[in-house]
Design an enzyme around this catalytic site. Structure first.
Site, PDB file in Angstrom:
ATOM      1  N   ASN A 282      11.882   6.460   5.597  1.00 50.42           N
ATOM      2  CA  ASN A 282      10.474   6.792   5.662  1.00 50.42           C
ATOM      3  C   ASN A 282      10.203   7.089   6.982  1.00 50.42           C
ATOM      4  O   ASN A 282       8.968   8.016   7.059  1.00 50.42           O
ATOM      5  CB  ASN A 282       9.608   5.603   5.060  1.00 50.42           C
ATOM      6  CG  ASN A 282       9.548   5.311   3.597  1.00 50.42           C
ATOM      7  OD1 ASN A 282      10.053   6.399   2.470  1.00 50.42           O
ATOM      8  ND2 ASN A 282       9.504   4.253   3.079  1.00 50.42           N
TER       9      ASN A 282
ATOM     10  N   ASN B  28       7.109  -3.962   3.704  1.00 48.08           N
ATOM     11  CA  ASN B  28       8.269  -2.950   4.109  1.00 48.08           C
ATOM     12  C   ASN B  28       8.142  -1.717   4.905  1.00 48.08           C
ATOM     13  O   ASN B  28       8.586  -1.739   6.204  1.00 48.08           O
ATOM     14  CB  ASN B  28       8.795  -2.265   2.893  1.00 48.08           C
ATOM     15  CG  ASN B  28       9.469  -3.434   1.782  1.00 48.08           C
ATOM     16  OD1 ASN B  28       9.453  -4.692   2.244  1.00 48.08           O
ATOM     17  ND2 ASN B  28       9.987  -3.058   0.618  1.00 48.08           N
TER      18      ASN B  28
ATOM     19  N   SER C 127      -1.254  -2.996  -4.024  1.00 47.11           N
ATOM     20  CA  SER C 127      -0.474  -4.370  -4.076  1.00 47.11           C
ATOM     21  C   SER C 127       1.074  -3.947  -4.647  1.00 47.11           C
ATOM     22  O   SER C 127       1.010  -3.279  -5.625  1.00 47.11           O
ATOM     23  CB  SER C 127      -1.042  -5.258  -4.965  1.00 47.11           C
ATOM     24  OG  SER C 127      -2.421  -5.575  -4.698  1.00 47.11           O
TER      25      SER C 127
ATOM     26  N   LYS D  67      -8.142 -12.029   0.803  1.00 51.61           N
ATOM     27  CA  LYS D  67      -8.861 -10.617  -0.163  1.00 51.61           C
ATOM     28  C   LYS D  67     -10.479 -11.020  -0.242  1.00 51.61           C
ATOM     29  O   LYS D  67     -11.099  -9.841  -0.195  1.00 51.61           O
ATOM     30  CB  LYS D  67      -8.225 -10.725  -1.671  1.00 51.61           C
ATOM     31  CG  LYS D  67      -6.672 -10.641  -1.330  1.00 51.61           C
ATOM     32  CD  LYS D  67      -6.370  -9.503  -0.936  1.00 51.61           C
ATOM     33  CE  LYS D  67      -4.866  -9.041  -0.978  1.00 51.61           C
ATOM     34  NZ  LYS D  67      -4.499  -7.794  -0.426  1.00 51.61           N
TER      35      LYS D  67
ATOM     36  N   TYR E 277      -3.534 -20.106  -6.845  1.00 52.52           N
ATOM     37  CA  TYR E 277      -2.635 -19.304  -6.068  1.00 52.52           C
ATOM     38  C   TYR E 277      -3.324 -18.076  -5.439  1.00 52.52           C
ATOM     39  O   TYR E 277      -4.151 -17.360  -5.656  1.00 52.52           O
ATOM     40  CB  TYR E 277      -1.906 -18.565  -7.428  1.00 52.52           C
ATOM     41  CG  TYR E 277      -0.588 -17.879  -7.122  1.00 52.52           C
ATOM     42  CD1 TYR E 277       0.511 -18.553  -7.468  1.00 52.52           C
ATOM     43  CD2 TYR E 277      -0.351 -16.590  -6.712  1.00 52.52           C
ATOM     44  CE1 TYR E 277       1.832 -18.229  -7.100  1.00 52.52           C
ATOM     45  CE2 TYR E 277       0.955 -15.924  -6.385  1.00 52.52           C
ATOM     46  CZ  TYR E 277       2.038 -17.018  -6.553  1.00 52.52           C
ATOM     47  OH  TYR E 277       3.130 -16.671  -6.351  1.00 52.52           O
TER      48      TYR E 277
ATOM     49  N   CYS F  40       3.376  -1.949  -3.507  1.00 56.53           N
ATOM     50  CA  CYS F  40       4.008  -0.855  -3.335  1.00 56.53           C
ATOM     51  C   CYS F  40       4.825  -0.627  -2.054  1.00 56.53           C
ATOM     52  O   CYS F  40       4.990   0.616  -1.650  1.00 56.53           O
ATOM     53  CB  CYS F  40       2.779   0.231  -3.488  1.00 56.53           C
ATOM     54  SG  CYS F  40       2.368   0.390  -5.155  1.00 56.53           S
TER      55      CYS F  40
ATOM     56  N   ARG G 270       2.322   4.422  -6.522  1.00 53.70           N
ATOM     57  CA  ARG G 270       3.882   4.506  -6.911  1.00 53.70           C
ATOM     58  C   ARG G 270       3.498   5.459  -8.198  1.00 53.70           C
ATOM     59  O   ARG G 270       3.043   5.322  -8.831  1.00 53.70           O
ATOM     60  CB  ARG G 270       3.953   3.185  -7.492  1.00 53.70           C
ATOM     61  CG  ARG G 270       5.221   2.773  -8.110  1.00 53.70           C
ATOM     62  CD  ARG G 270       5.495   1.123  -8.466  1.00 53.70           C
ATOM     63  NE  ARG G 270       5.491   0.304  -7.335  1.00 53.70           N
ATOM     64  CZ  ARG G 270       6.714   0.058  -6.955  1.00 53.70           C
ATOM     65  NH1 ARG G 270       7.802   0.427  -7.407  1.00 53.70           N
ATOM     66  NH2 ARG G 270       6.804  -0.825  -5.898  1.00 53.70           N
TER      67      ARG G 270
ATOM     68  N   GLY H 216      -4.267 -15.015  -3.374  1.00 61.26           N
ATOM     69  CA  GLY H 216      -5.637 -14.370  -2.940  1.00 61.26           C
ATOM     70  C   GLY H 216      -6.788 -14.950  -3.927  1.00 61.26           C
ATOM     71  O   GLY H 216      -7.798 -14.981  -3.462  1.00 61.26           O
TER      72      GLY H 216
ATOM     73  N   HIS I 231      -7.750  -2.261   3.084  1.00 60.63           N
ATOM     74  CA  HIS I 231      -6.594  -2.757   2.593  1.00 60.63           C
ATOM     75  C   HIS I 231      -5.187  -1.992   3.016  1.00 60.63           C
ATOM     76  O   HIS I 231      -4.652  -1.374   2.422  1.00 60.63           O
ATOM     77  CB  HIS I 231      -6.610  -2.809   1.141  1.00 60.63           C
ATOM     78  CG  HIS I 231      -5.343  -3.632   0.242  1.00 60.63           C
ATOM     79  ND1 HIS I 231      -5.174  -3.264  -0.909  1.00 60.63           N
ATOM     80  CD2 HIS I 231      -4.559  -4.478   0.635  1.00 60.63           C
ATOM     81  CE1 HIS I 231      -4.303  -3.773  -1.221  1.00 60.63           C
ATOM     82  NE2 HIS I 231      -3.981  -4.843  -0.437  1.00 60.63           N
TER      83      HIS I 231
ATOM     84  N   ARG J 286       6.221 -15.246  -3.772  1.00 62.87           N
ATOM     85  CA  ARG J 286       5.648 -15.118  -2.570  1.00 62.87           C
ATOM     86  C   ARG J 286       6.377 -15.861  -1.374  1.00 62.87           C
ATOM     87  O   ARG J 286       6.736 -16.989  -1.524  1.00 62.87           O
ATOM     88  CB  ARG J 286       4.098 -15.376  -2.504  1.00 62.87           C
ATOM     89  CG  ARG J 286       3.235 -14.495  -3.478  1.00 62.87           C
ATOM     90  CD  ARG J 286       3.041 -12.993  -2.700  1.00 62.87           C
ATOM     91  NE  ARG J 286       2.334 -12.120  -3.724  1.00 62.87           N
ATOM     92  CZ  ARG J 286       1.443 -11.034  -3.371  1.00 62.87           C
ATOM     93  NH1 ARG J 286       1.496 -10.719  -1.866  1.00 62.87           N
ATOM     94  NH2 ARG J 286       0.934 -10.276  -4.094  1.00 62.87           N
TER      95      ARG J 286
ATOM     96  N   LYS K  20       3.956  -2.349   0.915  1.00 60.64           N
ATOM     97  CA  LYS K  20       3.303  -2.177   2.316  1.00 60.64           C
ATOM     98  C   LYS K  20       4.071  -3.067   3.423  1.00 60.64           C
ATOM     99  O   LYS K  20       4.126  -2.567   4.691  1.00 60.64           O
ATOM    100  CB  LYS K  20       1.635  -2.842   1.850  1.00 60.64           C
ATOM    101  CG  LYS K  20       0.959  -1.676   1.740  1.00 60.64           C
ATOM    102  CD  LYS K  20      -0.440  -1.892   2.244  1.00 60.64           C
ATOM    103  CE  LYS K  20      -1.326  -3.032   2.558  1.00 60.64           C
ATOM    104  NZ  LYS K  20      -1.720  -3.687   1.465  1.00 60.64           N
TER     105      LYS K  20
ATOM    106  N   ARG L 213      -3.235 -12.955  -8.543  1.00 61.00           N
ATOM    107  CA  ARG L 213      -4.717 -12.596  -8.633  1.00 61.00           C
ATOM    108  C   ARG L 213      -5.196 -12.345 -10.029  1.00 61.00           C
ATOM    109  O   ARG L 213      -4.737 -11.542 -10.902  1.00 61.00           O
ATOM    110  CB  ARG L 213      -5.104 -11.636  -7.739  1.00 61.00           C
ATOM    111  CG  ARG L 213      -4.932 -11.926  -6.219  1.00 61.00           C
ATOM    112  CD  ARG L 213      -5.178 -10.768  -5.056  1.00 61.00           C
ATOM    113  NE  ARG L 213      -4.390  -9.641  -5.618  1.00 61.00           N
ATOM    114  CZ  ARG L 213      -4.805  -8.613  -6.049  1.00 61.00           C
ATOM    115  NH1 ARG L 213      -5.780  -8.422  -6.762  1.00 61.00           N
ATOM    116  NH2 ARG L 213      -3.819  -7.435  -6.302  1.00 61.00           N
TER     117      ARG L 213
ATOM    118  N   ASP M  64      -1.536  -6.100   5.758  1.00 63.31           N
ATOM    119  CA  ASP M  64      -2.232  -6.077   4.554  1.00 63.31           C
ATOM    120  C   ASP M  64      -3.758  -5.600   4.826  1.00 63.31           C
ATOM    121  O   ASP M  64      -4.170  -4.760   3.961  1.00 63.31           O
ATOM    122  CB  ASP M  64      -2.176  -7.350   3.908  1.00 63.31           C
ATOM    123  CG  ASP M  64      -2.730  -7.398   2.545  1.00 63.31           C
ATOM    124  OD1 ASP M  64      -2.381  -6.643   1.776  1.00 63.31           O
ATOM    125  OD2 ASP M  64      -3.419  -8.418   2.127  1.00 63.31           O
TER     126      ASP M  64
HETATM  127  C1  OXD Z   1      -2.047  -8.148  -2.885  1.00 72.82           C
HETATM  128  C2  OXD Z   1      -1.717  -9.008  -1.845  1.00 72.82           C
HETATM  129  O1  OXD Z   1      -2.144  -8.592  -3.968  1.00 72.82           O
HETATM  130  O2  OXD Z   1      -1.683  -8.613  -0.627  1.00 72.82           O
HETATM  131  O3  OXD Z   1      -2.605  -7.245  -2.534  1.00 72.82           O
HETATM  132  O4  OXD Z   1      -1.297  -9.887  -2.349  1.00 72.82           O
HETATM  133 MN    MN Z   2      -2.691  -6.717  -0.541  1.00 72.24          MN
END
Ligand code: OXD
Ligand code: MN
Length: 595
Positions: free
Chosen positions: A507, A268, A262, A220, A211, A264, A410, A213, A240, A379, A266, A70, A287
């Protein structure tokens, strides 16, 4: 054009776009498997799709090295006044921006087909769902939209003659002259990339990038930037956030919505498999969450997307086995490495490194190479329905009731593993001041600390000060039915640079504590930053974490937090008079608690 369009707004818009962009022909998509295969054939013939021998119906693409993420610096919120876009967004006057972009769009689809993609964010026909139509000149975008959204001719039926939709105009910005040979990933140079949003008229114009988003405009652009502005006007929330369901050994269900910047983890967390016996986790979304107040006064969340667009590097059976199992077939990979036996590979995947591969730029790669094989923002695009732990209720029209909100980022220091907000306003303060070390999901320096309120900095379609107020207002509306708010940091490091917390499936131990807080079973201890678990309440049995490491993980050092205050003050000052009084008060109280 292959079909007649009955919707007046749509047929007028297609004509207008075609007159401006001058494609060779126009094709209206219906979302069918035949159509997907047709696009794939086109992309195989073009040379840009590489069929993977090891994964049925799966393909690898390599982007232009200048089009890999992005482009936040080239992303605009174009409202009539700059103040409406606010300090966190790039702004250009809409008249001027449209003028510039019309210049770029002029003839930009020459030599190409213009695809018209009718899609729904949220299952087709749901009360909370929104219809968009993307016009694009990229067949790669068409196949990705097939997976990420609901593309269907049923959307056109629903639009009927006079239904409304969000127009999303996209061009890769690479017209072809007569006889000119196409490149594998056509796009425009960085200075010509524009990802523009006109929230006052629910309109998206994107130019120059193919590419993620930047180009898959349902994600997004629509589901966050435009939807957040609509949500503010209409009294709901577009966030988000991942959505997951956690089920206790007794069968009690908890729904958690969590916002992290992004890359971090999510995805997972969204499909994490708890390491604590008896607990179960199911994924609803990884997301984006759209939330509305339900008839019972609680907040209900849906995932408006249909697919996963996840970061590949670092994904493995160790870190995210459910994602790995999702990726066995019907996947589009972008900027991963290609192995000699016809599979994809990326850094952090299980098993040995391949002895030889073709890297994301198309060059030979061996473990001795000085460069990475997969781009750090490589991706996968995969249908969410393929995830083995997709929740049976993920497409439920009313959504799921949210019990817990989590914010985080993070941070290698300062921020403990988990703390809980003292009140809704304090929780909004935690969201508003959330900070994270930057990652590769956006073009720019990696590893700097940036304030990323609610993980929405790149995605809020209006003045972020008003967005904070919207959170406060929504809290007032739901009152004592509001979800509890927590803040986590899985990424704290020891002095010698090692992660202190094992993360991933462990977690679940932190989530379990949150559930016990919701049920009033766990008593928290107060600290200057909020409520902390009592040592004995965090279930760390069997993970072999030392007492000292646990102390370090949970450490709250008032001096370190005091050192953050000037940065928080500077961050808040940017919002001027739009910063809600209630957040100023939270900051003052925080300072007092720190002493
Ligand atoms: C981001 C995505 O960049 O979800 O947040 O692709
Ligand atoms: Mn995202």
């Amino acid at each position: 054009m292959n079909i007649d369009i009955k919707n007046k707004k749509l047929s007028d818009w297609i004509k207008e776009a075609a007159d401006m962009c001058r494609p060779d022909d126009i094709y209206v998509c219906n979302g069918s498997a035949e159509e997907y295969n047709l696009m794939i054939k086109k992309l195989l013939d073009h040379g840009s799709a590489i069929q993977l021998k090891k994964r049925p119906n799966s393909y690898l693409f390599r982007s232009d090295p200048g089009d890999v993420a992005r482009v936040e610096d080239h992303t605009y919120i174009s409202t009539s006044s700059k103040d409406e876009a606010g300090p966190t967004n790039n702004w250009i006057d809409p008249v001027q921006l449209k003028e510039t972009m019309k210049g770029l769009y002029n003839g930009c689809m020459k030599g190409r087909t213009m695809y018209v993609i009718p899609f729904s964010m949220g299952p087709i026909g749901f009360p909370i769902s929104k219809i968009g139509v993307e016009i694009t000149d990229s067949p790669y975008v068409v196949i990705n939209m097939h997976i990420m959204t609901r593309v269907s001719d049923r959307v056109l039926e629903l639009l009927s003659t006079d239904g409304d939709f969000i127009p999303c105009l996209h061009s890769i910005g690479a017209p072809l002259a007569e006889g000119q040979k196409d490149v594998l990933w056509p796009c425009a140079p960085i200075e010509k990339k524009y990802i523009s949003h006109f929230p006052e008229e629910n309109l998206i114009w994107s130019y120059g990038s193919g590419y993620g988003g930047n180009a898959l405009l349902g994600k997004k652009c629509l589901a966050l930037r435009i939807a957040s502005a609509m949500a503010k006007r209409e009294g709901w929330m577009a966030e988000h956030m991942l959505i997951l369901r956690l089920t206790s050994p007794e069968g009690k269900r908890y729904h958690i919505a969590a916002a992290f910047p992004s890359a971090c983890g999510k995805t997972n967390l969204a499909m994490m498999q708890p390491s604590i016996p008896g607990w179960r986790c199911e994924c609803i979304g990884d997301d984006i969450a759209w939330m509305k107040v339900g008839a019972d006064g609680r907040l209900y969340a849906i995932n408006p997307e249909a697919g996963l667009f996840g970061v590949a590097p670092g994904t493995s059976y160790d870190t995210n086995p459910m994602a790995m199992d999702t990726l066995k077939e019907n996947v589009i990979f972008t900027n991963c490495a290609l192995t000699d036996d016809g599979d994809v590979w990326w850094e952090g995947m299980d098993g040995d490194e391949p002895l030889h591969a073709i890297d994301w730029k198309g060059n030979d790669w061996t473990p001795e190479s000085k460069t990475v094989a997969a781009h750090p923002n490589a991706r996968f695009t995969a249908p969410a329905s393929q995830c083995p732990v997709i929740c049976g209720d993920w497409e439920k029209p009313e959504g799921v009731p949210v019990d817990i909100f989590i914010f985080g980022g993070r941070r290698s220091s300062v921020v403990p593993l988990v703390h809980e907000a003292i009140s809704w306003d304090h929780g909004v303060f935690l969201g508003a001041t959330a900070a994270s070390e930057t990652t590769a999901a956006n073009i720019g320096a990696v590893g700097n600390l940036r304030r990323d309120p609610f993980a929405m900095k790149p995605f809020c379609g209006y003045n972020m000060g008003d967005y904070f107020q919207h959170w406060l207002d929504m809290g007032d509306r739901v009152g004592d039915k509001a979800p509890r708010i927590f803040y986590v940091n899985w990424f704290r490091k020891s002095d010698d640079g090692k992660f202190l917390w094992p993360g991933f499936s462990d977690n679940s131990r932190v989530l379990k504590w949150m559930c016990e807080r919701v049920d009033g079973k766990a008593v928290a201890r107060e600290s200057a930053i909020g409520l902390l678990p009592k040592e004995e309440d965090l279930d760390v049995q069997g993970i072999g974490i030392s007492g000292d490491d646990m102390k370090e993980l949970m450490k709250v050092d008032p001096a370190e937090w005091k050192a953050e205050i000037p940065d928080i003050e500077q961050h808040f000052a940017a919002f001027g008079s739009r910063l809600p009084e209630r957040l100023k008060k939270q900051l003052e109280e925080f300072k007092k608690r720190l002493g």
